[in-house]
Scaffold this motif. Structure first.
Motif, PDB file in Angstrom:
ATOM      1  N   LEU A 282       0.833  -1.198   0.000  1.00  0.00           N
ATOM      2  CA  LEU A 282       0.000   0.000   0.000  1.00  0.00           C
ATOM      3  C   LEU A 282       0.873   1.256   0.000  1.00  0.00           C
ATOM      4  CD1 LEU A 282      -2.585  -1.180   2.702  1.00  0.00           C
ATOM      5  CD2 LEU A 282      -2.898  -1.204   0.217  1.00  0.00           C
ATOM      6  N   PRO A 283       1.513   1.567  -1.134  1.00  0.00           N
ATOM      7  CA  PRO A 283       2.431   2.716  -1.163  1.00  0.00           C
ATOM      8  C   PRO A 283       1.736   4.064  -0.988  1.00  0.00           C
ATOM      9  CG  PRO A 283       2.089   1.843  -3.368  1.00  0.00           C
ATOM     10  CD  PRO A 283       1.446   0.873  -2.434  1.00  0.00           C
ATOM     11  N   ASN A 284       0.424   4.090  -1.157  1.00  0.00           N
ATOM     12  CA  ASN A 284      -0.288   5.363  -1.016  1.00  0.00           C
ATOM     13  C   ASN A 284      -0.880   5.557   0.375  1.00  0.00           C
ATOM     14  OD1 ASN A 284      -2.000   3.240  -1.479  1.00  0.00           O
ATOM     15  ND2 ASN A 284      -3.459   4.385  -2.732  1.00  0.00           N
ATOM     16  N   LEU A 285      -0.482   4.711   1.345  1.00  0.00           N
ATOM     17  CA  LEU A 285      -0.944   4.844   2.726  1.00  0.00           C
ATOM     18  C   LEU A 285       0.180   5.371   3.604  1.00  0.00           C
ATOM     19  CD1 LEU A 285      -2.913   4.358   5.110  1.00  0.00           C
ATOM     20  CD2 LEU A 285      -2.053   1.996   5.199  1.00  0.00           C
ATOM     21  N   THR A 286      -0.094   6.433   4.343  1.00  0.00           N
ATOM     22  CA  THR A 286       0.836   6.986   5.330  1.00  0.00           C
ATOM     23  C   THR A 286       0.219   6.834   6.710  1.00  0.00           C
ATOM     24  OG1 THR A 286       1.672   8.602   3.753  1.00  0.00           O
ATOM     25  CG2 THR A 286       2.086   9.042   6.074  1.00  0.00           C
ATOM     26  N   ILE A 287       0.999   6.346   7.653  1.00  0.00           N
ATOM     27  CA  ILE A 287       0.515   6.122   9.019  1.00  0.00           C
ATOM     28  C   ILE A 287       1.277   7.018   9.985  1.00  0.00           C
ATOM     29  CG2 ILE A 287       0.256   4.431  10.881  1.00  0.00           C
ATOM     30  CD1 ILE A 287       0.126   2.251   8.711  1.00  0.00           C
ATOM     31  N   MET A 288       0.540   7.759  10.787  1.00  0.00           N
ATOM     32  CA  MET A 288       1.120   8.571  11.854  1.00  0.00           C
ATOM     33  C   MET A 288       0.614   8.052  13.190  1.00  0.00           C
ATOM     34  SD  MET A 288       3.170  11.215  11.273  1.00  0.00           S
ATOM     35  CE  MET A 288       2.840  12.331  12.625  1.00  0.00           C
ATOM     36  N   THR A 289       1.506   7.537  14.036  1.00  0.00           N
ATOM     37  CA  THR A 289       1.122   7.108  15.377  1.00  0.00           C
ATOM     38  C   THR A 289       1.568   8.164  16.387  1.00  0.00           C
ATOM     39  OG1 THR A 289       3.155   5.789  15.497  1.00  0.00           O
ATOM     40  CG2 THR A 289       1.139   4.650  14.840  1.00  0.00           C
ATOM     41  N   ASP A 290       1.172   7.982  17.643  1.00  0.00           N
ATOM     42  CA  ASP A 290       1.453   8.960  18.713  1.00  0.00           C
ATOM     43  C   ASP A 290       0.992  10.357  18.300  1.00  0.00           C
ATOM     44  OD1 ASP A 290       2.759   7.156  20.571  1.00  0.00           O
ATOM     45  OD2 ASP A 290       4.419   7.102  19.144  1.00  0.00           O
ATOM     46  N   THR A 291      -0.091  10.409  17.546  1.00  0.00           N
ATOM     47  CA  THR A 291      -0.573  11.677  16.989  1.00  0.00           C
ATOM     48  C   THR A 291      -2.083  11.777  17.200  1.00  0.00           C
ATOM     49  OG1 THR A 291       1.141  11.610  15.286  1.00  0.00           O
ATOM     50  CG2 THR A 291      -0.697  13.104  14.916  1.00  0.00           C
ATOM     51  N   GLU A 292      -2.516  12.872  17.776  1.00  0.00           N
ATOM     52  CA  GLU A 292      -3.941  13.063  18.031  1.00  0.00           C
ATOM     53  C   GLU A 292      -4.533  14.070  17.059  1.00  0.00           C
ATOM     54  OE1 GLU A 292      -5.122  13.616  22.075  1.00  0.00           O
ATOM     55  OE2 GLU A 292      -3.481  12.369  22.851  1.00  0.00           O
TER      56      GLU A 292
ATOM     57  N   GLY B 191      -9.831  19.779   6.344  1.00  0.00           N
ATOM     58  CA  GLY B 191      -8.547  19.327   6.856  1.00  0.00           C
ATOM     59  C   GLY B 191      -8.621  19.078   8.346  1.00  0.00           C
ATOM     60  N   VAL B 192      -7.471  18.747   8.933  1.00  0.00           N
ATOM     61  CA  VAL B 192      -7.422  18.434  10.361  1.00  0.00           C
ATOM     62  C   VAL B 192      -6.230  19.119  11.011  1.00  0.00           C
ATOM     63  CG1 VAL B 192      -8.568  16.192  10.094  1.00  0.00           C
ATOM     64  CG2 VAL B 192      -6.065  16.320   9.973  1.00  0.00           C
ATOM     65  N   GLU B 193      -6.373  19.342  12.295  1.00  0.00           N
ATOM     66  CA  GLU B 193      -5.277  19.871  13.112  1.00  0.00           C
ATOM     67  C   GLU B 193      -4.727  18.724  13.941  1.00  0.00           C
ATOM     68  OE1 GLU B 193      -5.393  23.946  15.157  1.00  0.00           O
ATOM     69  OE2 GLU B 193      -5.813  22.533  16.787  1.00  0.00           O
ATOM     70  N   LEU B 194      -3.426  18.477  13.836  1.00  0.00           N
ATOM     71  CA  LEU B 194      -2.808  17.330  14.500  1.00  0.00           C
ATOM     72  C   LEU B 194      -1.844  17.770  15.596  1.00  0.00           C
ATOM     73  CD1 LEU B 194      -1.961  15.055  11.421  1.00  0.00           C
ATOM     74  CD2 LEU B 194      -4.050  15.093  12.802  1.00  0.00           C
ATOM     75  N   TYR B 195      -1.761  16.930  16.616  1.00  0.00           N
ATOM     76  CA  TYR B 195      -0.835  17.136  17.729  1.00  0.00           C
ATOM     77  C   TYR B 195       0.032  15.879  17.820  1.00  0.00           C
ATOM     78  CZ  TYR B 195       0.673  17.480  22.663  1.00  0.00           C
ATOM     79  OH  TYR B 195       1.402  17.519  23.823  1.00  0.00           O
ATOM     80  N   HIS B 196       1.315  16.031  17.521  1.00  0.00           N
ATOM     81  CA  HIS B 196       2.237  14.891  17.521  1.00  0.00           C
ATOM     82  C   HIS B 196       3.022  14.919  18.825  1.00  0.00           C
ATOM     83  CE1 HIS B 196       5.973  12.692  15.984  1.00  0.00           C
ATOM     84  NE2 HIS B 196       4.995  11.816  15.930  1.00  0.00           N
ATOM     85  N   LYS B 197       2.747  13.972  19.702  1.00  0.00           N
ATOM     86  CA  LYS B 197       3.293  14.016  21.049  1.00  0.00           C
ATOM     87  C   LYS B 197       4.824  13.988  21.090  1.00  0.00           C
ATOM     88  CE  LYS B 197       2.953  11.841  25.588  1.00  0.00           C
ATOM     89  NZ  LYS B 197       2.370  10.738  26.394  1.00  0.00           N
ATOM     90  N   PRO B 198       5.513  13.093  20.364  1.00  0.00           N
ATOM     91  CA  PRO B 198       6.986  13.082  20.436  1.00  0.00           C
ATOM     92  C   PRO B 198       7.618  14.408  20.011  1.00  0.00           C
ATOM     93  CG  PRO B 198       6.193  11.045  19.475  1.00  0.00           C
ATOM     94  CD  PRO B 198       5.013  11.958  19.559  1.00  0.00           C
ATOM     95  N   THR B 199       7.086  15.022  18.964  1.00  0.00           N
ATOM     96  CA  THR B 199       7.637  16.309  18.526  1.00  0.00           C
ATOM     97  C   THR B 199       7.377  17.387  19.568  1.00  0.00           C
ATOM     98  OG1 THR B 199       7.314  15.739  16.209  1.00  0.00           O
ATOM     99  CG2 THR B 199       7.559  18.076  16.722  1.00  0.00           C
ATOM    100  N   GLN B 200       6.170  17.369  20.127  1.00  0.00           N
ATOM    101  CA  GLN B 200       5.821  18.388  21.123  1.00  0.00           C
ATOM    102  C   GLN B 200       6.729  18.294  22.344  1.00  0.00           C
ATOM    103  OE1 GLN B 200       3.718  20.942  20.861  1.00  0.00           O
ATOM    104  NE2 GLN B 200       4.537  21.589  22.826  1.00  0.00           N
ATOM    105  N   GLU B 201       7.094  17.074  22.734  1.00  0.00           N
ATOM    106  CA  GLU B 201       7.916  16.911  23.925  1.00  0.00           C
ATOM    107  C   GLU B 201       9.322  17.452  23.738  1.00  0.00           C
ATOM    108  OE1 GLU B 201       7.593  12.750  24.596  1.00  0.00           O
ATOM    109  OE2 GLU B 201       5.771  12.912  25.814  1.00  0.00           O
ATOM    110  N   THR B 202       9.797  17.535  22.496  1.00  0.00           N
ATOM    111  CA  THR B 202      11.152  18.033  22.243  1.00  0.00           C
ATOM    112  C   THR B 202      11.153  19.449  21.671  1.00  0.00           C
ATOM    113  OG1 THR B 202      11.138  17.035  20.031  1.00  0.00           O
ATOM    114  CG2 THR B 202      12.006  15.704  21.838  1.00  0.00           C
ATOM    115  N   ALA B 203       9.972  20.030  21.463  1.00  0.00           N
ATOM    116  CA  ALA B 203       9.894  21.358  20.843  1.00  0.00           C
ATOM    117  C   ALA B 203      10.109  22.455  21.877  1.00  0.00           C
ATOM    118  CB  ALA B 203       8.543  21.542  20.166  1.00  0.00           C
ATOM    119  N   ASP B 204      10.621  23.581  21.398  1.00  0.00           N
ATOM    120  CA  ASP B 204      10.825  24.726  22.275  1.00  0.00           C
ATOM    121  C   ASP B 204       9.534  25.503  22.500  1.00  0.00           C
ATOM    122  OD1 ASP B 204      13.526  24.191  22.509  1.00  0.00           O
ATOM    123  OD2 ASP B 204      14.028  25.356  20.716  1.00  0.00           O
ATOM    124  N   CYS B 205       8.589  25.361  21.600  1.00  0.00           N
ATOM    125  CA  CYS B 205       7.336  26.099  21.725  1.00  0.00           C
ATOM    126  C   CYS B 205       6.183  25.185  21.339  1.00  0.00           C
ATOM    127  CB  CYS B 205       7.351  27.353  20.845  1.00  0.00           C
ATOM    128  SG  CYS B 205       7.528  26.989  19.079  1.00  0.00           S
TER     129      CYS B 205
END
Length: 603
Positions: A232-242, A255-269
């Motif tokens: 399924l090359p046209n499928l993208t999966i994002m986990t740890d993402t709300e 569209g949707v607004e996403l919150y990616h927990k791993p990125t948020q934990e390492t982000a400065d803002c």
């Protein structure tokens, strides 16, 4: 782009997708795998929990109870408001927080329920596609059924090949039950049910489980395993993402607004990512998640939106209402210590070591069986239909409950105690777990605040309907009758968790309602089968949130497809509903989009 595999925030930032599926649970996995087969389209699957394969315990049937107690990373734990009919106790609702959703953490039992449930679903929605005769072929298409019987159960199970499929992704099989429980149930007057997945589950029979060769078969490894993803090359999966919000313009999901927990934990803002959707957004976040996302997006009851200062997009008064659920209570017994029990495996280090070694070597033994083996009874309880509470119901509800294929309750035989604190590995216990069915009490799921990180407010409102109290009382009484039979004499020594009675000398019919209700109010818990908070129904139904094609009333390019759409509380284990909902929603979308993308590819 990532071919059906895990993506990170950078790889999807700025992309637009044809379809965005919010929720990688049972329905979400099915829909993603089906839509991703359509040529010339792109699919993004967003899952708030972890990817599959990160916790090997998920696959081991015997670790089922341990998994629910210890695998905090793989579970949502949602605390309810105080339950006023359960002595103000707060309950904790557990749900799977990983790819595959609750199919990764459930009891693995495949119980379709009565044909009458699906016929009622069709009546309520005006869509004959939900009738039993229409969904049975989908159930058969879904399963790869192993018809071989365990030794010694020929008198208790005889499934017809015509009722089952042999080429699907989910792999149910029958596993050993315990003969004493069969005999005890029959002694109380229950018939033997040779296949409780035939459309008439009434009676006592051998359960069927999503287990094959000692491993759990669930939505993630059935529909999105490694080999499936590579195709399924046209499928993208994002986990740890709300998914925090659906963006809408002029009544259309864009569209949707996403919150990616791993990125948020390492982000400065603090930041979120907006992903554009070209065709449709499909919410598959479950009975609790889907109404929450809708309300955070401005789609819900106006009083809730206004209370939290959310700009209304659409008044949907039924969103988050109409919550239905089974509930569970157990009676547990000290039995003859020669009977092996699940609790012993985990209390005795030597037994646990032996069991792990056997499982690792051959996928057999206690860890392949306990937690996935069982005998189950679906009784019809005559005392219910003779009660004042039943007489007080309206005619349509009475007719619904009186169908001869609709059970009044479900009673499981379990190995080891569930709530009794058994600490001695030399002692044996059994559990009779009761699933209280046909509940009429309706609860709510609503916002705690406008902060997406806050869990929703959950109020199942258990036992608020008088008939539900009667169901619970008579279900416990029926289970006590099973334990009080001659078949169990010499096996059951005493009751260790239940009403304060001597099980060997007290006749269950003589126990006062008040005694049973007091025990129930102290111990009744969630049934793991919550549904109905984005109810499917006809346009003229003010409590309906989606139509019979899963489309949100009043919106374009937005669907909900998970257990939240169920219009009735079905008498089954609801994972089959989630699979069917996924298949039906995918079919609805495939009908249109396969044609349009094929035409586009030829231009």
């Amino acid at each position: 782009m990532h071919s059906g595999s895990q993506a990170d925030l950078n790889s999807i930032h700025g992309h637009a997708y044809d379809f965005i599926i919010c929720g990688g649970g049972t329905s979400g996995c099915v829909i993603a795998s089906r839509l991703a087969r359509i040529p010339n389209i792109s699919v993004l699957l967003v899952e708030s929990g972890r990817d599959a394969g990160l916790s090997p315990d998920v696959l081991i049937p015997g670790n089922y109870v341990k998994q629910l107690q210890e695998d905090k990373a793989g579970l949502w734990e949602l605390e309810t408001v105080p339950q006023r009919h359960l002595k103000d106790r707060k309950l904790v609702f557990l749900r799977g927080k990983q790819l595959g959703g609750s199919s990764a953490v459930n009891y693995m039992a495949l119980a379709r329920g009565p044909a009458a449930d699906y016929d009622e679903w069709a009546r309520l929605t005006g869509n004959d596609g939900w009738k039993w005769e229409s969904v049975l072929p989908l159930m058969k298409e879904l399963e790869d059924f192993d018809p071989r019987l365990p030794p010694g159960v020929e008198d208790f199970a005889r499934p017809k090949p015509s009722d089952h499929g042999r080429s699907g992704q989910v792999k149910p099989e029958m596993v050993p039950g315990v003969e004493t429980f069969f005999k005890a149930c029959v002694e109380t007057g229950m018939p033997v049910c040779l296949d409780n997945n035939s459309g008439n589950p009434v009676g006592v029979g051998l359960a069927q489980f999503n287990v094959r060769r000692g491993e759990r078969s669930y939505a993630a490894n059935a529909f999105l395993d490694h080999s499936s993803r590579t195709r399924l090359p046209n499928l993208t999966i994002m986990t740890d993402t709300e998914c925090d919000k659906i963006y809408c313009a002029d009544g259309t999901a864009t569209g949707v607004e996403l919150y990616h927990k791993p990125t948020q934990e390492t982000a400065d803002c603090f930041f979120k990512v907006y992903i554009r959707c070209r065709r449709e957004v499909v919410l598959c976040a479950g009975t609790f998640g889907s109404p929450k996302i809708l309300m955070l997006s401005g789609i819900g009851p106006l009083d809730v939106l206004n209370r939290h200062g959310i700009l209304p997009v659409l008044n949907s008064p039924g969103c988050g209402r109409n919550m239905l659920d089974h509930s569970i209570i157990t009676c547990e017994y000290k039995v003859d210590d020669k009977i092996p029990a699940h609790n012993q495996i985990f209390l005795d280090p030597d037994l646990h070591k032996q069991a792990k070694a056997q499982y690792a070597d051959s996928r057999t033994g206690p860890l392949a069986m306990y937690g996935s083996s069982g005998t189950v009874a679906f009784p019809r309880i005559q005392r219910l239909f003779e009660s004042k509470e039943f007489a007080d119901l309206d005619g349509q509800t009475q007719k619904f409950l009186l169908d001869s294929t609709r059970p009044s309750a479900e009673i499981w035989l379990g190995s080891g105690p569930s709530f009794y604190p058994a600490n001695d590995p030399t002692k044996s216990y059994i559990t009779h777990e009761m699933l209280i069915q046909n509940n009429l009490s309706k609860g709510t799921v609503t916002l705690r605040s406008r902060d997406p990180r806050d869990p929703p407010l959950v109020d199942p409102n258990f036992l608020s309907h008088p008939f539900d109290k009667r169901i619970a009382i008579e279900t416990v009484r029926t289970a006590l009758k099973v334990a009080n039979t001659a078949a169990y004499r010499g096996t059951i020594e005493r009751i260790v968790h239940g009403p304060r009675i001597d099980i060997n000398s007290t006749k269950p019919d003589s126990i006062r309602d008040e005694e049973l209700l007091d025990f129930i109010q102290d111990h009744l818990d969630q049934g793991y089968h919550s549904m109905g908070t984005c109810k499917m129904g006809a346009r003229e139904d003010p409590t309906a949130v989606v139509d019979d094609r899963f489309r949100v009333f009043g919106m374009r390019n937005l669907r909900v497809a998970d257990l939240s759409v169920c219009p009735i509380l079905t008498c089954n284990h609801t994972q089959i509903n989630a699979y069917l909902i996924g298949i039906r929603c995918a079919q609805e979308m495939e009908k249109y989009y396969k044609g349009t993308t094929e035409r586009a590819g030829r231009l």
